[in-house]
Design an enzyme around this catalytic site. Sequence first.
Site, PDB file in Angstrom:
ATOM      1  CD  GLU A  52     -15.338   2.964  -0.379  1.00  0.00           C
ATOM      2  OE1 GLU A  52     -15.234   1.819   0.092  1.00  0.00           O
ATOM      3  OE2 GLU A  52     -14.648   3.921   0.012  1.00  0.00           O
ATOM      4  CE  LYS A  67      -2.404  -2.740 -11.189  1.00  0.00           C
ATOM      5  NZ  LYS A  67      -3.851  -2.515 -11.222  1.00  0.00           N
TER       6      LYS A  67
END
Length: 426
Positions: free
Chosen positions: A311, A143
């Site tokens: 994570e 984007k």
Amino acid sequence: MSLLGCAKSGFIICVGLSIVLLAINNINQIENDLNAEAEIKECGFYPGELCKALYEGKPAALVVGNICQEALPPKREGPIILESNCSTLIYDLHFITEPLSAEEADYPLAYILTIHKQLDMFVKLLAAIYTPQNIYCVHVDRKSPKTYERAVRGLASCFHNVFLSSRQETVVYAGFSRLRADINCMEDLVRSDVAWKHVINLCGQDFPMKTNREIVQYLKGKWSGSNLTPGVIQPPHIRYRTQVTYKEFVHMGKSYVYPTKEEKAGPPHNITLYFGTAYYALTRNFVEFVLTDRKAKDLLEWSQDTYSPDEHYWVTLNRMKEFPGSTPDAGWGGNIRAVKWREQEGVSHSGCSGHYVRDICVYGLGDLRWLIDSPHLFANKFDPSRYGLVTDCLERRYRLRVLDGVEVPVKQSWYFQDEYSTMSWQ
Ligand SMILES: *[C@@H]1O[C@H](CO)[C@@H](O)[C@H](O)[C@H]1NC(C)=O
Ligand SMILES: *[C@@H]1O[C@H](CO)[C@@H](O)[C@H](O)[C@H]1NC(C)=O
């Protein structure tokens, strides 16, 4: 009195007091130094003396530095990329074009750089970490504006060892796409004939604190043949991230991740989940294994609808004994990244001199001292459009350290030319 000397409880008072003391002690000095427009212009020469005084935490330097930062538009590296040819770019942006030591030449590193905005910061980062024996995969967010991508592609085309990832994602904060972007680069990197030993991932708001040589020595030493992925068993307050399914929302320039009501089954193969940093140094053997192993693939599949899987994915796999380079007993150890978390105020740091974005400090001038004292390989976050002097000071100090004691003749263009000024600070 140094701001960094402030204890947590007295921080606000201490800052207030520092400012008052500053006003009394240094205002004449500051007015003398800045009594004319002509002298404010001196800020634009990136005075080495000012940076030095900032590293020493001198209050007058902080005041003047902030005035300079406000007064002067940041130096823009971005636009020249679109206008210049490669030899000019390599020269003007001070790229280093030879390995600086045999030790570094023998230990190539791979980098994954996931970026989406702020061309200037990307250029500073690449110019800092670039060396010809390493390899750099750049993932540009789908984007991002096309001019941005064109500029990055243009710069990459000047080097045999910098390339854009062959698959591009629309990256959503805390979404699976962030993890996917890293994996896209890994798929390209394992096909490379550069014999890289560890891969390190960075984002566009990072800057190195240690030189390539120091990074090589750190990884060769303490982490020889091992992965560096700080983290612990998933703590209870993090469970929400994997208990329900999450979806990515992308529409009209807006994107985010949101939870659904749908409960999620536990991980495949009864895998114990870990939680930690999304930033790592991984060995090539480990990366090659992860890209083909059934368990790793199943965990990846399962992670698609979790919150911020970057994570847990690397940390979890790196705790599994059968994975090459794994460190099953690792905890939070390992100096991968300096970050000032808001919740760590008064614990690992005494406050953010810039401002917080998502509870992470964007460094201001008063953070320079803490940064150069940090043992970490990299630091996050920087924003040269807001705190231009922070990155200007750091990149100059960093380059002098890089060129200190090298084994090859140093080219003049490797130095930043405007290093010194005659200004002095009390
Ligand atoms: C690159 O641009 C510079 C300045 O415009 C020019 O002097 C030089 O000849 C060019 N080099 C190449 C290889 O085109
Ligand atoms: C899954 O792991 C838990 C704890 O590690 C263990 O108690 C349990 O027996 C395992 N279940 C299966 C089906 O292997």
